[in-house]
Motif scaffolding. Sequence first.
Motif, short mmCIF file in Angstrom:
data_model
loop_
_atom_site.label_atom_id
_atom_site.label_comp_id
_atom_site.label_asym_id
_atom_site.label_seq_id
_atom_site.Cartn_x
_atom_site.Cartn_y
_atom_site.Cartn_z
N LEU A 1 13.45 66.22 69.82
CA LEU A 1 14.70 66.02 70.56
C LEU A 1 14.87 67.06 71.66
O LEU A 1 15.26 66.74 72.78
CB LEU A 1 15.89 66.05 69.60
CG LEU A 1 17.25 65.71 70.19
CD1 LEU A 1 17.24 64.36 70.89
CD2 LEU A 1 18.34 65.74 69.11
N VAL A 2 14.55 68.33 71.37
CA VAL A 2 14.67 69.35 72.42
C VAL A 2 13.57 69.19 73.48
O VAL A 2 13.73 69.66 74.61
CB VAL A 2 14.65 70.79 71.87
CG1 VAL A 2 15.94 71.14 71.21
CG2 VAL A 2 13.49 71.03 70.95
N ALA A 3 12.46 68.52 73.12
CA ALA A 3 11.41 68.28 74.11
C ALA A 3 11.76 67.13 75.04
O ALA A 3 11.28 67.08 76.18
CB ALA A 3 10.08 67.99 73.41
N ALA A 4 12.61 66.21 74.58
CA ALA A 4 12.91 65.00 75.37
C ALA A 4 14.31 64.97 75.94
O ALA A 4 14.60 64.15 76.81
CB ALA A 4 12.69 63.76 74.49
N PHE A 5 15.18 65.85 75.47
CA PHE A 5 16.61 65.81 75.85
C PHE A 5 16.92 66.99 76.75
O PHE A 5 17.12 68.11 76.29
CB PHE A 5 17.46 65.86 74.58
CG PHE A 5 18.92 65.50 74.77
CD1 PHE A 5 19.51 65.48 76.03
CD2 PHE A 5 19.70 65.18 73.67
CE1 PHE A 5 20.84 65.14 76.20
CE2 PHE A 5 21.05 64.84 73.82
CZ PHE A 5 21.61 64.83 75.09
#
Length: 321
Positions: A99-103
Amino acid sequence: MLQVFSITFPFFALVLCGYVAARRLLLPLEAVTGLNSFVLFFALPCMLFRFGANTPLAQLLDVGVLVTYLLCALLMVAFTVAVSLSRRIGWNDAAFGALVAAFPNSGFMGVPLLVALLGAQAAGPVIATMVIDMLVTSSLCIALSRLDGADAHGARKALKSALKGVLGNPLPWAIVLGALASALQLELPKPVAQTVGLLADAASPVALFTIGAVLARSQMLAARRGHAPIPLGDYLPVAAFKLFLHPLLVLLVGSSAIWLGLALDRFALTVLVLVAALPSASNVSLLAERFGADNGRIARIILVSTAAAFVSFSLAVSSLT
């Protein structure tokens, strides 16, 4: 390049101010929640409503933008989960790492920064990416996080909880109301419009300051709880995925889509790439804590990506504009 730095510097300087204020306890850690609530429930919704109301509906519902960004978000989640899963990192931590890689931090940082860099026409594509991240990316990763020893029922329950959280989030509603105002050409009564304008003007500085304070608080709370040292390999690669792989993927997918005839404007693609080049969304640490993931690792990814983005994002802007 110096001209780009002159625009980006104040934004990252405000993040640093919030970080220092929290670390030095000039801002009590208990006050960070209040700041976050002010931004989330008052200032940022007003800013998004104002941008939505002043943006043509066609830009907010641009199919080329939505399809391109959604595909890249799904690929980023799948790739990050695949390379992160190990004996030490289960589904819960892998999913929030994805999630932190894509958001990207498109709400607190992306909208005001990209509008300052590219003009008001950048707001439409940025708001479209926020819809994808809040409705799809977050819900998918929360559902994946429940696969640690859970059956399909547990994943469905988590997805239902995520969707319930989306409905309680004021940001999507602000976007919807702004889009309706744009479509119907509605204008707020002058006193109401002035109130919305004052809150919207406060969104950018307070949100940036709050990002730094949230990062400092996450780091300090992890230290207080005696969190074990986190290996560099657990967080540096994910931060690199966010800052380098994500924008490169969006550029390649978007360029291929244009070549194949998808109706995607070159300017909109530039905005999408720069959105992807933003650091990780700071609110993911709150979600990770709520769902029992390793919040120390997530906070470290967000902190590294935010600090490094001052240079990497500025280089991306310089190369694309």
